[in-house]
Design a protein around this motif. Structure first.
Motif, PDB file in Angstrom:
ATOM      1  N   THR A  39      32.038  13.606  -8.788  1.00 40.11           N
ATOM      2  CA  THR A  39      33.147  12.981  -9.601  1.00 40.11           C
ATOM      3  C   THR A  39      34.279  13.837  -9.442  1.00 40.11           C
ATOM      4  OG1 THR A  39      32.483  14.298 -11.332  1.00 40.11           O
ATOM      5  CG2 THR A  39      31.510  12.132 -11.535  1.00 40.11           C
TER       6      THR A  39
ATOM      7  N   ILE B 111      39.112  14.801 -13.433  1.00 40.93           N
ATOM      8  CA  ILE B 111      40.136  14.171 -14.175  1.00 40.93           C
ATOM      9  C   ILE B 111      41.338  14.984 -14.319  1.00 40.93           C
ATOM     10  CG2 ILE B 111      38.559  12.624 -15.474  1.00 40.93           C
ATOM     11  CD1 ILE B 111      38.608  14.397 -17.759  1.00 40.93           C
TER      12      ILE B 111
ATOM     13  N   ASN C 279      32.414  12.456 -16.668  1.00 45.22           N
ATOM     14  CA  ASN C 279      33.569  13.006 -16.350  1.00 45.22           C
ATOM     15  C   ASN C 279      33.325  14.842 -16.726  1.00 45.22           C
ATOM     16  OD1 ASN C 279      35.417  11.322 -15.155  1.00 45.22           O
ATOM     17  ND2 ASN C 279      35.700  10.645 -17.372  1.00 45.22           N
TER      18      ASN C 279
END
Ligand code: MN
Ligand code: MN
Length: 329
Positions: free
Chosen positions: A316, A319, A279
């Motif tokens: 990715t 988040i 992340n």
């Protein structure tokens, strides 16, 4: 727009790579698209340098070398990064060369503005390593304590240098003291060379860092080292900071504090690419000083590292930031 591909970057089969826009890898400027997910941000500051100055010219040196990249597809990471997320060049932070404290505030403010309220992420091109501190502060506000994956010949956890608390050799002690680093999640890779005192190593360990020294790679191998890094950071939000002097001076002569016995380019790229799936909430490549470079060796290395960091981020999804709750460390 016929000179541009569908995501706004200059089309290299129409405008050759040595011509046209001077943005990073000839991607669009921040103003050319309605919104963006990842921004390349230059920070031309080298007022925290302890030895050879000149990293203030790093952002434009790296941008110039980045013309050589072919950003449409990343073979090793098997992805078309610019089609996954919108990447832009946000230009350079205008920061004063005369006051470290004022510059730190200007850089942090600029980082906050470019990231904004959304989950946008930054890949910073320095500048000396001092610029990582305001970037960590801006990211910390959004994500809380962060795992630092730090590639460098040097620890950068001194206390002060000539009584100055904020220099390129002290940034990660300041980050620890600010509570920006997640407990027992951070790691230095590539450390080598002389230190002033054994206490430097003791202090560093007390801040919760693990160290993979350059020589350890001979024993661990790249895969072993990557395993240590991945287990260390787990699923924490990660900030990747690459001091280009982690490379041996043979592979990166254009930097302020070169140390022999470093990584070669292929080792660094393998380690970076093995971070796939983490992340990564922010990253930088710092300490490129073009005046000491030869034939763009260092600038090409830094540009390639920056492109790898961008590509890792595009693989990715960001988040969702949670309100940070940090205590002084
Ligand atoms: Mn450094
Ligand atoms: Mn260094």
């Amino acid at each position: 727009m016929s000179n541009h591909d569908p995501i706004g970057a200059l089309e290299a089969t129409v405008v050759p790579r040595f011509a046209g826009a001077s943005t990073f890898a000839r991607i669009p400027t921040i103003d050319a698209v309605p919104d963006y997910d990842i921004a390349v941000l230059g920070v031309p500051f080298d007022g925290g340098t302890s030895y050879r100055p000149g990293a203030r010219f790093g952002p434009m040196g790296v941008r110039q070398a980045s013309r050589h990249l072919r950003p449409r597809f990343h073979v090793e990471l098997d992805t078309a990064p610019l089609e996954q997320l919108q990447v832009v060049d946000a230009g350079d932070v205008p920061c004063t060369p005369y006051s470290i404290d004022d510059a730190m505030q200007q850089i942090e403010q600029a980082a906050r503005e470019v990231v904004g309220e959304r989950d946008r992420r930054l890949v910073t091109i320095g500048g000396d390593h001092t610029v990582a501190l305001p970037m960590l502060r801006a990211a910390g506000e959004k994500y809380g304590p962060i795992a630092l994956v730090h590639f460098d010949a040097h620890l950068d956890t001194w206390d002060t240098y000539f009584n100055a608390p904020t220099t390129h050799g002290t940034v990660f002690r300041r980050a620890f003291e600010d509570g920006l680093l997640a407990e027992d999640k951070s790691i230095h890779i590539g450390i080598r060379g002389p230190i002033y005192d054994r206490l430097d190593l003791v202090d560093d360990a007390s801040f919760g860092f693990r160290v993979i020294r350059a020589g350890d790679l001979d024993v661990l191998g790249i895969e072993g080292a990557v395993d240590v890094v991945r287990r260390r950071v787990g699923d924490a939000p990660v900030y990747v900071s690459v001091d280009i002097d982690v490379l041996d001076p043979a592979f990166a002569p254009g930097t302020g504090t070169p140390e022999m016995g470093g990584l070669n380019s292929r080792e660094l790229l393998r380690m970076l690419r093995a971070l796939d799936g983490l992340n990564i909430v922010g990253a930088d490549v710092v300490e490129t000083a073009p005046a000491y470079d030869h034939a763009e060796i260092t600038c090409v290395a830094a540009a390639t590292v920056a492109f790898d960091l961008i590509t890792l981020m595009t693989k990715t999804p960001a988040i969702t930031p949670e309100p940070a709750s940090m205590t002084a460390g």
